[in-house]
Design a protein around this motif. Structure first.
Motif, PDB file in Angstrom:
ATOM      1  N   VAL A 127      12.537  31.607  63.733  1.00 36.99           N
ATOM      2  CA  VAL A 127      13.317  31.598  62.488  1.00 36.99           C
ATOM      3  C   VAL A 127      13.656  30.162  62.116  1.00 36.99           C
ATOM      4  O   VAL A 127      13.645  29.260  62.958  1.00 36.99           O
ATOM      5  N   CYS A 128      13.983  29.986  60.867  1.00 36.85           N
ATOM      6  CA  CYS A 128      14.375  28.666  60.372  1.00 36.85           C
ATOM      7  C   CYS A 128      15.600  28.181  61.151  1.00 36.85           C
ATOM      8  O   CYS A 128      16.612  28.879  61.214  1.00 36.85           O
ATOM      9  N   PRO A 129      15.514  26.996  61.775  1.00 35.54           N
ATOM     10  CA  PRO A 129      16.637  26.531  62.605  1.00 35.54           C
ATOM     11  C   PRO A 129      17.870  26.141  61.782  1.00 35.54           C
ATOM     12  O   PRO A 129      18.920  25.890  62.349  1.00 35.54           O
ATOM     13  N   PHE A 130      17.748  26.095  60.472  1.00 32.64           N
ATOM     14  CA  PHE A 130      18.889  25.657  59.661  1.00 32.64           C
ATOM     15  C   PHE A 130      19.767  26.817  59.218  1.00 32.64           C
ATOM     16  O   PHE A 130      20.987  26.683  59.182  1.00 32.64           O
ATOM     17  N   CYS A 131      19.174  27.968  58.890  1.00 33.09           N
ATOM     18  CA  CYS A 131      20.000  29.114  58.491  1.00 33.09           C
ATOM     19  C   CYS A 131      20.022  30.183  59.576  1.00 33.09           C
ATOM     20  O   CYS A 131      20.928  31.004  59.611  1.00 33.09           O
ATOM     21  N   GLY A 132      19.005  30.203  60.444  1.00 31.02           N
ATOM     22  CA  GLY A 132      18.973  31.178  61.523  1.00 31.02           C
ATOM     23  C   GLY A 132      18.462  32.552  61.122  1.00 31.02           C
ATOM     24  O   GLY A 132      18.382  33.436  61.974  1.00 31.02           O
ATOM     25  N   TYR A 133      18.121  32.757  59.861  1.00 30.78           N
ATOM     26  CA  TYR A 133      17.617  34.098  59.523  1.00 30.78           C
ATOM     27  C   TYR A 133      16.333  34.155  58.702  1.00 30.78           C
ATOM     28  O   TYR A 133      15.729  35.208  58.593  1.00 30.78           O
ATOM     29  N   GLU A 134      15.909  33.007  58.135  1.00 33.04           N
ATOM     30  CA  GLU A 134      14.629  33.038  57.419  1.00 33.04           C
ATOM     31  C   GLU A 134      13.514  33.058  58.453  1.00 33.04           C
ATOM     32  O   GLU A 134      13.422  32.141  59.273  1.00 33.04           O
ATOM     33  N   LYS A 135      12.672  34.056  58.396  1.00 25.74           N
ATOM     34  CA  LYS A 135      11.611  34.190  59.395  1.00 25.74           C
ATOM     35  C   LYS A 135      10.438  33.261  59.054  1.00 25.74           C
ATOM     36  O   LYS A 135       9.996  33.226  57.904  1.00 25.74           O
ATOM     37  N   MET A 170      11.236  23.756  57.995  1.00 25.29           N
ATOM     38  CA  MET A 170      12.426  24.399  57.448  1.00 25.29           C
ATOM     39  C   MET A 170      11.968  25.573  56.584  1.00 25.29           C
ATOM     40  O   MET A 170      10.920  25.487  55.927  1.00 25.29           O
ATOM     41  N   GLY A 171      12.711  26.655  56.593  1.00 25.60           N
ATOM     42  CA  GLY A 171      12.359  27.811  55.772  1.00 25.60           C
ATOM     43  C   GLY A 171      12.352  27.441  54.292  1.00 25.60           C
ATOM     44  O   GLY A 171      13.021  26.488  53.879  1.00 25.60           O
ATOM     45  N   TYR A 172      11.615  28.222  53.507  1.00 24.04           N
ATOM     46  CA  TYR A 172      11.486  27.937  52.072  1.00 24.04           C
ATOM     47  C   TYR A 172      12.851  27.882  51.382  1.00 24.04           C
ATOM     48  O   TYR A 172      13.119  26.966  50.589  1.00 24.04           O
ATOM     49  N   GLU A 251      28.427  30.448  51.981  1.00 20.66           N
ATOM     50  CA  GLU A 251      28.163  31.185  50.744  1.00 20.66           C
ATOM     51  C   GLU A 251      26.962  32.138  50.904  1.00 20.66           C
ATOM     52  O   GLU A 251      27.008  33.295  50.494  1.00 20.66           O
ATOM     53  N   ARG A 252      25.926  31.652  51.563  1.00 17.35           N
ATOM     54  CA  ARG A 252      24.729  32.489  51.745  1.00 17.35           C
ATOM     55  C   ARG A 252      24.988  33.608  52.729  1.00 17.35           C
ATOM     56  O   ARG A 252      24.528  34.733  52.535  1.00 17.35           O
ATOM     57  N   TYR A 253      25.717  33.312  53.824  1.00 12.45           N
ATOM     58  CA  TYR A 253      26.010  34.356  54.808  1.00 12.45           C
ATOM     59  C   TYR A 253      26.848  35.470  54.167  1.00 12.45           C
ATOM     60  O   TYR A 253      26.630  36.645  54.430  1.00 12.45           O
TER      61      TYR A 253
HETATM   62 ZN   LIG Z   1      16.560  28.540  56.458  1.00  7.94          ZN
END
Ligand SMILES: [Zn+2]
Length: 339
Positions: A127-135, A170-172, A251-253
């Motif tokens: 997963v994206c290491p910055f948000c933890g949920y984008e695969k 990084m995830g999109y 905000e995203r969470y």
């Molecule tokens: Zn991300």
């Protein structure tokens, strides 16, 4: 770069670039030195622009080159650097063009490819290491790589545009929708800030939703009241604030939790129906606690870190006797009991 500057400072000009390219790289770069419009020409343009500047200006440019590549210290706020926009106008375009090309070269000679694979394999949940949920897209034939973000913006700090320590998978969403052109080094009010260094070990940020309030938040799609989410991090540091500001984490969470909450508690209910339906408040509390603990094993896979936080919050409120929440969850685990 150092060799060019040393030569220019002593009044010399490099005519044969193959003499100054370090031996291990020469073979791969040789053809690019001769072809028109490629590396050789771009180095010539840089050198020509440099020769027209004063020694003081030349030194300032070399200093900026070295400082922009001091990435760990810049992120830790232990040094500063001038941006390209601070440097003499005549050198700006040659620098942008040269380093944009350098970035293209590390793609062409597959350095980026190797780097991406190493990092992908080192993240077990992919997963994206910055948000933890984008695969991240699975690696394989035809797979697409995630964005390689210029952590220090290439438009301001082009000298670091081809530095692998400044290039981060990084995830999109994190890359294009949130970080985008934000400057990791400066807040919007122009003050300096510290940021996590993706290539240096740092704490793993944990989140807690314990202070959230059930039924006090937004309405779900069917009008049902969702929790008012309060997201707390396990510690407070400037790096965490920067990360939250740049990637809009809280905000995203909140949006994500609003969207997923009902389906997560419905899945919890179904699991109970299949295994064992709790018959008392105490049993319900115990089952929620176990359910949260099971997600801890999944780390960052399948948004488990958020599920842990949600079910720990539900556990705390049920344990404290929140009757409305207990009835709501009892209805999920055994819909017939209410009917
Ligand atoms: Zn991300």
């Amino acid at each position: 770069m150092q060799v060019i500057h040393t030569n220019v400072a002593s009044g010399n000009k490099i005519n044969d670039w193959s003499k100054v390219i370090p031996e291990p790289y020469l073979e791969k770069l040789k053809s690019r030195l001769k072809r028109p419009g490629k590396l050789g020409d771009k180095l010539n343009n840089y050198q020509t622009a440099l020769l027209k500047l004063t020694p003081a200006e030349q030194n300032r440019i070399l200093k900026a080159f070295n400082e922009q590549n001091n990435i760990a210290l810049l992120l830790a706020c232990q040094c500063d650097c001038e941006a390209i926009t601070d440097l003499p106008l005549a050198i700006r375009e040659p620098v942008q063009i040269l380093f944009k090309y350098a970035f293209e070269i590390i793609t062409d000679i597959e350095i980026r490819h190797k780097q991406y694979h190493i990092i992908y394999e080192s993240i077990p949940s992919h997963v994206c290491p910055f948000c933890g949920y984008e695969k991240f897209d699975a690696l394989g034939i035809g797979s697409r790589y995630e964005a390689l973000d210029h952590y220090l913006l290439k438009d301001l700090y082009p000298f670091a545009a081809a530095n692998l320590l400044n290039l981060v998978p990084m995830g999109y969403k994190c890359n294009s929708l949130y970080k985008h052109t934000k400057n990791i080094l400066y807040r919007t009010d122009g003050t300096r800030r510290r940021s996590f260094d993706p290539y240096n070990k740092h704490e793993i940020v944990k989140i807690s939703l314990d202070n959230s309030e059930p039924f006090a938040g937004n309405s779900g799609t069917l009008g049902e009241p969702l929790p008012r989410w309060e997201i707390n991090f396990n510690s407070y540091s400037e790096e965490i604030s920067t990360w939250d500001e740049v990637f809009c984490i809280r905000e995203r969470y909140v949006r994500y939790l609003d969207a997923e909450f009902i389906s997560w508690v419905t899945a919890f209910g179904k699991k109970c129906q299949r295994k064992n339906i709790p018959n008392s408040e105490q049993e319900l509390v115990n089952v929620i606690e176990d359910y949260a603990s099971d997600f801890e094993l999944d780390g960052f896979g399948e948004q488990a870190f958020l599920k842990v936080a949600v079910f720990r919050m539900l556990y705390i409120h049920c344990k404290n006797g929140n009757q409305r929440l207990i009835s709501f969850l009892m209805n999920k685990v055994n819909p017939r009991s209410i009917a």
